[in-house]
Scaffold this active site. Structure first.
Site, short mmCIF file in Angstrom:
data_model
loop_
_atom_site.label_atom_id
_atom_site.label_comp_id
_atom_site.label_asym_id
_atom_site.label_seq_id
_atom_site.Cartn_x
_atom_site.Cartn_y
_atom_site.Cartn_z
N GLU A 303 0.87 -1.00 0.06
CA GLU A 303 -0.04 0.09 0.12
C GLU A 303 0.95 1.29 0.14
OE1 GLU A 303 -3.38 -0.13 0.12
OE2 GLU A 303 -3.86 -2.32 0.50
N GLU A 737 -12.22 -46.75 11.19
CA GLU A 737 -13.38 -47.51 10.71
C GLU A 737 -13.15 -48.73 9.80
OE1 GLU A 737 -16.38 -46.17 11.67
OE2 GLU A 737 -16.03 -44.18 12.41
#
Length: 1684
Positions: A303, A737
C-alpha cells in the site's frame, strides 16, 4: 618560417580551445541535472500503451511488450518485459535468471502504483549502462512490469478522490482482489476476465517474486491474507514461509522514505511498516495468496499512499518515496538458494522437478532449464529435489544474508522395483547378482530390523511375505467368551502377557486389557507403549474381534517368528478389545447401520463424552461416564505414544482434529497434521482395500482420498476420544473405521481379519518412527521425568516418562527439538528424521535459574517451586493457617457463600487492618476468574507466601508494601468452576475466545465483588489469567467505535509496569498457541468478554486490568515454577506503580471534610467521589494533571497535581461556599465595590477610570491579572457590560466575576494560570447614566437603555460600513480610545434580554460577511461558553417576552437586531479583537432572587471563556535580528478575511481555536513568509512563534548553473573570435592582401585551414573528424533534444 610559425600557433591555440571546451563540458556535467525525464502526470490507457511502445522502440535490445490479456471492456492488459537479451530464442529467459514481476492498479482508483511503475520503467531503461546497480539487476533478472491490471476501473476513477469506491472494481464492479480462488473457501467467486488473465499468466510462468501495488494506506502486507476462521482482523495467519515474507516486506518498508514509520495514515499502527494480511483485515480471494499457493511466486501487497488518487502534484514525491524501495525489493529475488536439477546420467535439465525444504510445507518447481530459485532467510536447511521417475535427492545447505547459495541436484532414475537408490545400470553393464543363501541368515535383534520389516509390509499391493501362525477360530465373543479367551491366552503365555482391568462399566463389567511385552507389568526404559481400543460403540464389533485375533497372533508367533518376537521385545503393547461391553451385550448380529448397543447403558455415546479442547460442554460430555473416566485415568498413568480407536460403519482412517471452534465440517489441522496423515496412510495403504477410498458404494458415494480423512473435514465431533488423547496427553490417536457393516455375521470375520492383520501390525510399528531418547540430569546422570519435548514450528508438547525416556512421532524432515524443564536449562538439538527407525536423541540438562531465583528472590520457599496444583480445599486450609500465624498483617474473610455451600475467600494484607485508610492505594488481585484457568490462583498463593516470608525477614521492599499499601487478594473467584482434574490445555487461544466458564455480572459472586469495589474503592484491580501472554485493558466493549478510555495513559502506564517486567509479553514468538502479544483493548481483541473491566472502571473508577501470564490456558504443573519466576517482578511492579497517584482531603473553609465531593481529572468524563471523610486517592500517569473539584453548595475549583514517576503527590483543597445572596449595585456603588476588590488583591489589580459619562459618572475599568505592563506577550481579555443601562444583570455578573477572580487567585489553578499569563479588563457598566434611571423588575422596559444624551451606545461606535455624521458619545469615545491604545485579544460583551451567544456581524451590510475560517474560530469560542452554561447547553434558551429566540448554537448578531455602529463589530473589524456577545438572560432587570441563579449559571462559563481566551498564537516579528522589530508587518490567517495587527515593538497576539492554520506574514519590502501552525486542543495555551523576515531580493535571479553557463559562453565566444582572427591572418601570410606560392609539402594542412574557412565546412569537418563520438554520446544528445 613565419607562415609555419603562425600556422603552428593557430594549431596550438585550437588545441587550447578544445581543452577549454572539454573543461567547460566537464564542469557543466558535474552540476546537478535531472538526467531522466520522468512522467509526473496521469496518462490515460491509450497514452500508457503508446508510452510502452515507445520504450520498446527506444530500447529494443532490453524491452518487449506483452499483451497478457483483455479487460472486461476489451482494453489491453499489458506487461513490459525488461532484461538483457530480451529477444533471444527463449523470450528473454536464460539459465539461472529468475523472473520477477510488479503489478499495479489492481483497484482502478488506487493509482500511485500505476504511476510509479511508469517511472520505474523510465528509470530502469534510462539507467541501463549508466548505473552499475541497475545494469546488474537487468542483466541478471527477467523483469515484468504491469502498470495496470484494471484499466476499466482506472477509466472510471477520478483524480482527487482519496477515499471511496468509484473505479475500485472492474467494469462489472467486482473487486479483483477478492476474486481469486481461496484456500479457505469451498465456494469460489465468479472469475472475472482480468482475474482469469492473471491466473493464466501466473501459472504459466515461473515467477519467483512479485509485488502487487495498492493505495489507501502505507504498509507492506504479506501472506496469508485470510484465515480459516475469517476473523475480521487481529488474527495472524502465517504461511509456511512467514519468515521470508517478513524479510522481503521489511526490505521494501525500510527502503521506503516513510513506510517504516508505520503510522502515516489515520488509524494505522504497523510496526516497521509491515503487517500480516489477515492480521490487518481478512481478505479472502486475494491475489498474493493465489500466487503463493498455486505457483512458484512469492508475492506481497504494498500500500503506497494514504490517498488513493491524489492530485498529480504529489506524483514526484511518491516516486522519490518509493524509488529505492522498488529497486531493493527486486534485488531480493536473488536471495536464498538457487541451482539446477539435472539427470545424473545425461546431464539434461529436468523441468518441473519439485524442490522441497525440510520443515517448510511449501514447494517450488524447476523452470525449463532445470533451474530453480528458493527464497529463504539466513539459516541451515535441508533441500530435496524429486521428479517423476527419479529418486529423491537431499542436501543440507547454509543460506547467508547475501546472494543466493548455489545448490545443484543430480537425480538418478528410479529402478523398476522402486527400491534401489542407485542409478539404473547401463545396458552394456551386466546387472550384478546376489548369491541365494542356502540357509536363512540370522537377523539382528535391533529396532532397525523391526522397522525394516514394517516398511516392507506397508504396501498392500506388493508386500513382503511373512509366515505366521494364524488364528483358526473366528466367532463373536460375548462378554463371558471374551473373558475366557483372554484368561486362556494369559494362562498359556504368562511370560509375555498380563491381563488387567482398566475399570468397570456402568453395569459392572470389567474393561479387560491385555498387555503383551517381554516384561509384562513393567515399563522398560526406552520402550514405547502402544494401545488399541476396540468396541467403543457397542454395536461396532469388527474391532473387538480383530483385536482378539491380533492378541492370538502376537502370542502364538512369539519366539517362532523373528519379526513378531522383535515387536513384542521392543514394544509394550496394550489391547482393550471392548471399551463398551454393556453396549455390546444388547447389540444384534447382522446390524448394518443401526444404533442399538452403540451407547453405554446410560445411553451416552462414549465418543462424545470426553472433555473437549474448545470447552464445548453439552448434554453428552457434561459428565464423564465410568468407562470414559476409566480410560482417561489409564491413559494419564501410562506413557502411551500411539493409539488407534477401532470403529465400524465405513472404511477409513480418521485423524485429528475431529472438531473446531465453529463446530462445522471443515479441514481442521492439528499441529502434527503431517505425522497424523503419515500414520493414517500407514494403516490405509497396508489394508487390502481401505486405500482405494470408495468404502461403501452400496450405501453412499463417500470418497476418501487414499482412504484417510481429517475428522472435522468429514464431520465435526465434539468430545471425541482421539482429540482428547492428543490435546491432553502424550498419546497420538486416530480412529479406524473397519467396515461398512457394523456387526457382520460371524462367517464373514475371516475376511475382516485378512484385510486388517497387516495394517494392524504396520500401524503398531509407527510407534517406532520419529525421534526417541532420554533426558538426564547432568550432575546425577539420572533420568528426568516431566521434561517437555517441543519441536520448533509444531505447537504440541509431550513430556518424558518416569525414567526420562520419550518418543516423539515425526514425519521425515529436519527439526529442532528442545528439552525443557522448569528447574533446568533448555537444550535444543537439530535432527534429521527419516522414514526408517526413530532417531535417538538424548539430552543432558543442567540446573536452571529457578533454583537461584528461589534462593535469592523468593526466600527459598519450597512451596513456591511446587509443580502440582493445589485443590480448593488445600488452598482454603493453607489460607486459614497463614491468617492465624500472621494475624497482625493478614485477615481472611468470605467474599460470598454460594448456594452450593462453597465460600470464596478474600485476603487482606496490610500493617493496618482495622482501619480503612483512603489515602493509600487499595489494590485488588484476582485469580481464577475463569474456572478453567487456575494459574492465577497458584500465582496469588505464591505471592501471599512471598510477602509473608518477606515480612518475617523485615525485607524493606516487602515492608513498604505492608506499610504503604492495602492489598486485597481473591485467589479463586470462580470457585464452582475450579477443577484441578482438568487436563493441561496448551491449545486454546484466549485472545480469540473467552472461556465458557466465565462468571456473569449478575452472578452472586460478581455482585459480591462489585460490592467490595464500592466499599474499598480499589485504585487498581489485576486479574491474573492465562491462555496467552498479553494484557487487556478497557474498553471491553467499544464506546462510539472507540476502544480507549479517557484514562488511556493511566491504563497503559499500569499495563507497561507489569509487561515491562515480563518481556515475553511483547514477543510475537513467545506463544505458539496465541496469535496475540502485547497490550490490547478488550474491544479490539476478545469477543464475549464478561464486561467486568468496563464495569469496574465505569462505576467505581477502578483501574482493572487482565494479565494473561501463561501461554497455556491450563499449563502442566511443571510449568508453574517458571510462571511464578516470570510473574513475581511484574506483580511487585504493578502494585508499586499504584503508588503513582494524587491523594488528599477536600475541606471547607472551616477545615471540615466535605463528604462525597466529586473530582474530574483532565476534563475527562469520569467522575470520582471522595470518601465520607473527604479523602481521595487517584492513580495518575507521570506528569501534570488538572483536578476539577466540585460539591453541592460550594464553588468548584481546579488544582494542578504534578505527578512524579512512582511517587504520590498530596493536594489539599479548601472549597469556598457558594454565594447564597446577591444584591444590585447602583452606579455610585460600583466604584466602591471595585475599590474593595482592588484593596483585597493589590498585587494583581489596577482600578482606573477610562472616562466620564455625560452626567459625570466614572467609567470604571478593573484590570486584574499580570501587572507586567511592559510584557507584550500578555493576552488581554476585555469584558464590557451595561452598554444599555437597563440591562443590569451583565453589570452584576462582571462585578461578581471580578470578586471571584480576586478570591481564587493562588487558590484555583486555572484562574491563577490565566491571570499570570493575561490581563482581564472588566468594564462593569459602560452606561452608568442609563443605569441610574432603569426600573427594577422591568424585564423589557426601555427606561435607561440609552445614555443621558438619548443615544443608544451600541449604535455609536465607528463602523467601516457607514459614514458617521455626528460626534461620538463620551462613553463610546473613551472606550474606543482605550481599545485603540490597548487592543484586546478577545472581547466579551455581556448584554440582556435574551439567552445565548452571537458573533459578528451586527451590521447587515452585504460586505459584512465572515469567511469559513473566521466562522469556525468564533463558533468555537462561543461554544466554549454555551457548553459550560447549563441552560444554553440544554437548549433551554426560550424567552417568552421576545419574538427573537436563540438556541444552543452561536449565531450571527445580524439575525437579532441588525444595525451599524455596534461595539461587537467595532471590536472585531476595527480593533482586530476576536469578539462575541453573550446574552445573559431573558429579563433586563429581574427580581433580586433571580440574580443569584444567574450567577450560578454564568460563573463557570465566564471562567472558562477567560481560560479559552489564552489559546492562540503570539510572537515577535523582526528583520534579521530581534532588535529590529517589524511594527508595520501584518499577519493573515489563510482562509480568513482578517488582518491581525502587530504592535510598535513587532509583537502580535491573537486567538485561534484548535486546528491547522497557515499564517501569512507580509511587510512592504520584505519577502512574504508562510508558516504552518497547529493549535492544539485540550487545555488552552498560546503557541509562541517568532518570525524573522528577509529583505526582498532582486527579481533578476540567476542560478549557479546559469551563471556558469553564461560566463563560460562569453569566454568561449571571445576565444573563438580571437582564434578566427589569428587563423585568418595566418592564412593570408605576411602580406595584407596579396597571393603567395603554395608549399608543395603542406597540402594537407593547407586544405584543413582552407576548409575551416566557412561555417558549413566547419560543421562538416567536425561531423566527420570527431573520432571520439560513440553511440552513447549520440543517445545522450538525442535525449536532451527530446527533453526540450
Amino acid at each position: 618560417m613565419a607562415k609555419d610559425w603562425k600556422t603552428d600557433s593557430c594549431k596550438q591555440l585550437s588545441y587550447h580551445i578544445l581543452v577549454c571546451i572539454c573543461v567547460f563540458i566537464g564542469v557543466s556535467s558535474a552540476l546537478p541535472t535531472n538526467d531522466i525525464a520522468h512522467t509526473f502526470k496521469y496518462i490515460d490507457h491509450d497514452e500508457l500503451l503508446a508510452f510502452l511502445r515507445i520504450q520498446v522502440s527506444s530500447y529494443h535490445h532490453l524491452a518487449k511488450l506483452h499483451q497478457v490479456g483483455k479487460s472486461g471492456e476489451n482494453r489491453d492488459i499489458a506487461a513490459l518485459q525488461i532484461t538483457r537479451n530480451v529477444d533471444n530464442d527463449n523470450k528473454g529467459a536464460e539459465p539461472g535468471k529468475p523472473m520477477f514481476k510488479y503489478v499495479g492498479n489492481m483497484h482502478g482508483n488506487e493509482v500511485i502504483g500505476r504511476q510509479i511503475l511508469i517511472n520505474l520503467i523510465e528509470h530502469l531503461l534510462g539507467k541501463y549502462g549508466v548505473d552499475e546497480r541497475i545494469t546488474k539487476l537487468i542483466n541478471e533478472t527477467n523483469i515484468y512490469i504491469m502498470p495496470t491490471m484494471n484499466p476499466d476501473g482506472f477509466h472510471r476513477a477520478r483524480e482527487g478522490h482519496c477515499t471511496g469506491l468509484t473505479g475500485r472494481g472492474n467494469a462489472n464492479n467486482a473487486d479483483l482482489n477478492r476474486n481469486f480462488p481461496d484456500q479457505y473457501q469451498n465456494s469460489q467467486p465468479h472469475i472475472q476476465p482480468e482475474t482469469r488473465v492473471m491466473m493464466d499468466w501466473i501459472r504459466g510462468n515461473k515467477f519467483v517474486l512479485s509485488a502487487n501495488l495498492h493505495g489507501g494506506s502505507v504498509v507492506a502486507s504479506y501472506p496469508y491474507d485470510d484465515s480459516v476462521i475469517h476473523r475480521e482482523s487481529g488474527y495472524y495467519s502465517a504461511s509456511p514461509d512467514d519468515q521470508i515474507f517478513k524479510q522481503v516486506a521489511k526490505t521494501y518498508a525500510s527502503n521506503h522514505k516513510t513506510m517504516h514509520k508505520g503510522n502515516l495514515c489515520s488509524g494505522d499502527h504497523f510496526p516497521d511498516g509491515i503487517t500480516n494480511g489477515a492480521y490487518w483485515y481478512d481478505v479472502p480471494g486475494g491475489m498474493q495468496d493465489y500466487n503463493y499457493l498455486y505457483s512458484n511466486c512469492f508475492e506481497i501487497t504494498i500500500e503506497l499512499s494514504c490517498c488513493k488518487y491524489p492530485d498529480q502534484t504529489e506524483l514526484e514525491k511518491e516516486w522519490n518515496n518509493n524509488k529505492d524501495a522498488l529497486i531493493a525489493y527486486m534485488e531480493e529475488v536473488h536471495k536464498g538458494v538457487k541451482g539446477f536439477v539435472k539427470d545424473a546420467e545425461t546431464n539434461q535439465p529436468i523441468p518441473d522437478a519439485v524442490i522441497t525444504v525440510s520443515g517448510i510445507n511449501h514447494t517450488v518447481t524447476t523452470a525449463s532449464f532445470g533451474d530453480y530459485w528458493r527464497l529463504l532467510v539466513p539459516g541451515t536447511y535441508t533441500l530435496s529435489a524429486v521428479s517423476d521417475g527419479y529418486e529423491i535427492s537431499s542436501s543440507p545447505v547454509t543460506v547467508g544474508d547475501g546472494p543466493a547459495t548455489p545448490l545443484d541436484f543430480k537425480l538418478h532414475k528410479r529402478s523398476v522395483e522402486g527400491d534401489s537408490t542407485s542409478p539404473t545400470p547401463s545396458p552394456t553393464t551386466p546387472k550384478p547378482t546376489t548369491p541365494r543363501p542356502t540357509t536363512p541368515e540370522q537377523e539382528a535383534d535391533t529396532l532397525d530390523v523391526l522397522v525394516d520389516h514394517i516398511n516392507k509390509i506397508r504396501d498392500a499391493s506388493h508386500r513382503e511375505s511373512l509366515n505366521f501362525v494364524e488364528p483358526t477360530e473366528f466367532k463373536h465373543h460375548h462378554y463371558a467368551d471374551l473373558q475366557a479367551f483372554l484368561e486362556d491366552v494369559n494362562h498359556k503365555y504368562p511370560h509375555i502377557t498380563r491381563l488387567y482391568s482398566v475399570g468397570v462399566s456402568v453395569q459392572g463389567r470389567q474393561l479387560w486389557t491385555m498387555e503383551i511385552s517381554d516384561n509384562p507389568g513393567i515399563h522398560e526404559p526406552g520402550e514405547p507403549e502402544f494401545k488399541y481400543i476396540g468396541n467403543m460403540h457397542g454395536n461396532e464389533v469388527v474391532g473387538r474381534e480383530v483385536l482378539l485375533s491380533l492378541i492370538q497372533l502376537l502370542c502364538d508367533n512369539y519366539n517362532h517368528n523373528h519379526f513378531i518376537s522383535l515387536f513384542v521385545n521392543l514394544t509394550r503393547i496394550h489391547i482393550m478389545p471392548s471399551m463398551n461391553p454393556d453396549g455390546y451385550e444388547i447389540s444384534t448380529e447382522g446390524d448394518r447401520v443401526g444404533t442399538r448397543g452403540r451407547e453405554n447403558s446410560n445411553y451416552i455415546d462414549l465418543n462424545r463424552n470426553f472433555p473437549d479442547r474448545f470447552d464445548v460442554v453439552n448434554s453428552i460430555n457434561r459428565k464423564q461416564e465410568p468407562e470414559t473416566i476409566a480410560v482417561m485415568e489409564w491413559v494419564k498413568k501410562n506413557p502411551f505414544v500411539l493409539s488407534a480407536n477401532l470403529h465400524g460403519g465405513t472404511l477409513v482412517a480418521n485423524y485429528p482434529y475431529d472438531d473446531n471452534a465453529a463446530g462445522i465440517a471443515t479441514y481442521t489441522k492439528c499441529p502434527d497434521d503431517n505425522i497424523f496423515k503419515q500414520v493414517s496412510e500407514a494403516y490405509s495403504l497396508a489394508h487390502s482395500t481401505m486405500h482405494n477410498g470408495h468404502p461403501c458404494t452400496d450405501q453412499s458415494d463417500e470418497y476418501f482420498k487414499d482412504g484417510i480423512t481429517n475428522g472435522a473435514d468429514w464431520y465435526s465431533v465434539a468430545g471425541g476420544m482421539q482429540d482428547w488423547n492428543y490435546a491432553f496427553t502424550n498419546c497420538f490417536e486416530i480412529t479406524l473405521e473397519l467396515g461398512c457393516i457394523k456387526y457382520p455375521m460371524a462367517a464373514d470375520l475371516p475376511q475382516y481379519w485378512d484385510a486388517n492383520k497387516y495394517a494392524l501390525l504396520v500401524f503398531m510399528g509407527q510407534v517406532h518412527k520419529g525421534v526417541r531418547g532420554f533426558v538426564t540430569d547432568k550432575e546425577t546422570g539420572l533420568g528426568l521425568s516431566d521434561v517437555e519435548i517441543t519441536v520448533t514450528g509444531i505447537n504440541h508438547t509431550i513430556t518424558t516418562a518416569t525414567d526420562g525416556d520419550y518418543w516423539r512421532l515425526l514425519s521425515p524432515g529436519d527439526y529442532i527439538i528442545t528439552a525443557s524443564h522448569h528447574m533446568y536449562n533448555n537444550q535444543s538439538v537439530q535432527v534429521h528424521v527419516t522414514f526408517d527407525a526413530a532417531v535417538e536423541v538424548n539430552f543432558t540438562l543442567s540446573k536452571s535459574p529457578l533454583e537461584d531465583f528461589s534462593l535469592k528472590q523468593d526466600y527459598g520457599i519450597k512451596e513456591n517451586m511446587a509443580t502440582k496444583y493445589q485443590t480448593f480445599d488445600q488452598m482454603a486450609t493453607e489460607l486459614q493457617n497463614l491468617a492465624k500465624n500472621y494475624s497482625q498483617v493478614m485477615q481472611v474473610e468470605s467474599l460470598v457463600t454460594l448456594d452450593s455451600g462453597m465460600s470464596v475467600p478474600m485476603i487482606h494484607l496490610s500493617s493496618v487492618l482495622d482501619l480503612h485508610e483512603n489515602k493509600k492505594p487499595h489494590v485488588l488481585l484476582i485469580g481464577g476468574l475463569h474456572g478453567n484457568e487456575p494459574v492465577g490462583a497458584e500465582m496469588l498463593m505464591r505471592f501471599v507466601r512471598h510477602l509473608l516470608h518477606g515480612y518475617d525477614q523485615k525485607d524493606d521492599h516487602v515492608m513498604e508494601i505492608f506499610n504503604n499499601f492495602h492489598l486485597h487478594l481473591i485467589p479463586y473467584l470462580n470457585v464452582e468452576g475450579f477443577d484441578t482434574n482438568q487436563q493441561s490445555d496448551c491449545v486454546s487461544d484466549m485472545s480469540m475466545q473467552m472461556s465458557s466458564n466465565q462468571l456473569q455480572l449478575d452472578s452472586p459472586t460478581m455482585k459480591a465483588l462489585l460490592n467490595q469495589m464500592n466499599i474499598h474503592k480499589f485504585s487498581l484491580t489485576l486479574s491474573l489469567d492465562s491462555g496467552g501472554l498479553f494484557l487487556v485493558v478497557p474498553w471491553e466493549r467499544k464506546r462510539d467505535r472507540m476502544s480507549a478510555t479517557d484514562d488511556e495513559d493511566i491504563f497503559m502506564s499500569l499495563a507497561h509496569a507489569f509487561a515491562d517486567g515480563y518481556p515475553a509479553i511483547y514477543s510475537p514468538d513467545s506463544c505458539q498457541s496465541s496469535v496475540s502479544h502485547g497490550i490490547f483493548h478488550g474491544g479490539d481483541l476478545i469477543k464475549n468478554m464478561s464486561g467486568i473491566l468496563d464495569k469496574a472502571y465505569e462505576d467505581y473508577h477502578n483501574f482493572m486490568i487482565s494479565a494473561h501470564i501463561s501461554c497455556c490456558r491450563y499449563p502442566p504443573g511443571n510449568n508453574l515454577p517458571s510462571i511464578w519466576m516470570n510473574s513475581l517482578t511484574p506483580l511487585l511492579s504493578i502494585v508499586k506503580k499504584s503508588k503513582q497517584a494524587v491523594f488528599g482531603d477536600i475541606l471547607n473553609n472551616d477545615g471540615q471534610p466535605i463528604k462525597n465531593a466529586t473530582i474530574k481529572v483532565d476534563h475527562h468524563s469520569m467522575i470520582i467521589s471522595t470518601s465520607d471523610k473527604g479523602e481521595f486517592y487517584i492513580i495518575l500517569s507521570a506528569g501534570p494533571h488538572t483536578l476539577e473539584i466540585s460539591s453541592d453548595g460550594y464553588e468548584s475549583q481546579t488544582h494542578q497535581a504534578l505527578i512524579e514517576e512512582g511517587k504520590a503527590t498530596q493536594v489539599q483543597v479548601s472549597l469556598n461556599k457558594e454565594l447564597d445572596k446577591m444584591d444590585f449595585h447602583n452606579p455610585s456603588m460600583v466604584g466602591t465595590f471595585l475599590k474593595d476588590i482592588a484593596s483585597r488583591c493589590p498585587g494583581i489589580t489596577n482600578l482606573h477610570s477610562i472616562g466620564k459619562s455625560p452626567k459625570s459618572h466614572d467609567l470604571w475599568m478593573l484590570d486584574i491579572g499580570s501587572q507586567k505592563s511592559n510584557d507584550p506577550s500578555l493576552t488581554h481579555v476585555l469584558f464590557v457590560g451595561g452598554i444599555h443601562g437597563n440591562e443590569v444583570v451583565p453589570t452584576e455578573l462582571l462585578l461578581q466575576l471580578a470578586y471571584d477572580l480576586c478570591e481564587n487567585y493562588n487558590k484555583d489553578y486555572f484562574i491563577t494560570m490565566a491571570l499570570n499569563s493575561s490581563v482581564v479588563h472588566i468594564v462593569p457598566s459602560l452606561n452608568p447614566d442609563g443605569a441610574t434611571i432603569a426600573v427594577p423588575g422591568e424585564c423589557n422596559g426601555k427606561s435607561g437603555s440609552k445614555n443621558s444624551n438619548d443615544v443608544d451606545l451600541d449604535t455609536n461606535f465607528e463602523s467601516k460600513y457607514v459614514n458617521r455624521s455626528g460626534a461620538l458619545e463620551g462613553e463610546t469615545r473613551d472606550l474606543s480610545e482605550w481599545m485603540y491604545r490597548s487592543p484586546p485579544t478577545v472581547t466579551i460583551i455581556l448584554s440582556g434580554g435574551l439567552l445565548g451567544v452571537t458573533h459578528p456581524y451586527r451590521s447587515n451590510n452585504p460586505n459584512a460577511t465572515l469567511g469559513i475560517t473566521d466562522t469556525l474560530i468564533l463558533d468555537y469560542l462561543g461554544k466554549t461558553y454555551i457548553n459550560n452554561h447549563p441552560l444554553m447547553k440544554a437548549g433551554k434558551t426560550s424567552c417568552n417576552s421576545s419574538d427573537i429566540q436563540l438556541d444552543s448554537s452561536v449565531v450571527s448578531a445580524s439575525k437579532l437586531h441588525p444595525h451599524y455602529g455596534s461595539l461587537l463589530d467595532f471590536a472585531y473589524d476595527t480593533v482586530g479583537s476576536t469578539a462575541i456577545e453573550i446574552y445573559t438572560g431573558c429579563c433586563d432587570y429581574p427580581d433580586g432572587h433571580k440574580l443569584l441563579a444567574a450567577w450560578h449559571n454564568h460563573r463557570t462559563p465566564l471562567l472558562e471563556i477567560i481560560k479559552e481566551a489564552t489559546r492562540g498564537v503570539k510572537g515577535h516579528i523582526y528583520e534579521d535580528k530581534p532588535d529590529k522589530p517589524m511594527f508595520n508587518a501584518t499577519v493573515i490567517v489563510k482562509g480568513s478575511g482578517r488582518r491581525y495587527p502587530v504592535d510598535s515593538n513587532g509583537y502580535y497576539n491573537f486567538y485561534l481555536s484548535p486546528g491547522h492554520y497557515t499564517l501569512v506574514v507580509t511587510c512592504e519590502g520584505h519577502e512574504t513568509l508562510e508558516k504552518n501552525v497547529i493549535v492544539a486542543a485540550g487545555d488552552p495555551r498560546m503557541l509562541h512563534l517568532n518570525i524573522a523576515l528577509e529583505t526582498k531580493k532582486s527579481e533578476f535571479i540567476i542560478t549557479t548553473f546559469a551563471l556558469v553557463l553564461i560566463l563560460g559562453s562569453i569566454t568561449l565566444g571571445i576565444i573563438l573570435l580571437v582564434t578566427v582572427l589569428v587563423c585568418v591572418r595566418s592564412r593570408r601570410g605576411p602580406g595584407k592582401g596579396g597571393f603567395h606560392r603554395l608549399s608543395l609539402h603542406d597540402d594537407d594542412d593547407e586544405a584543413e585551414i582552407y576548409d575551416m574557412g566557412s561555417k558549413s565546412s566547419l560543421l562538416t569537418t567536425r561531423e566527420y573528424h570527431d573520432d571520439t563520438s560513440d553511440e552513447e554520446e549520440h543517445d545522450m544528445y538525442d535525449k536532451r533534444l527530446m527533453r526540450r
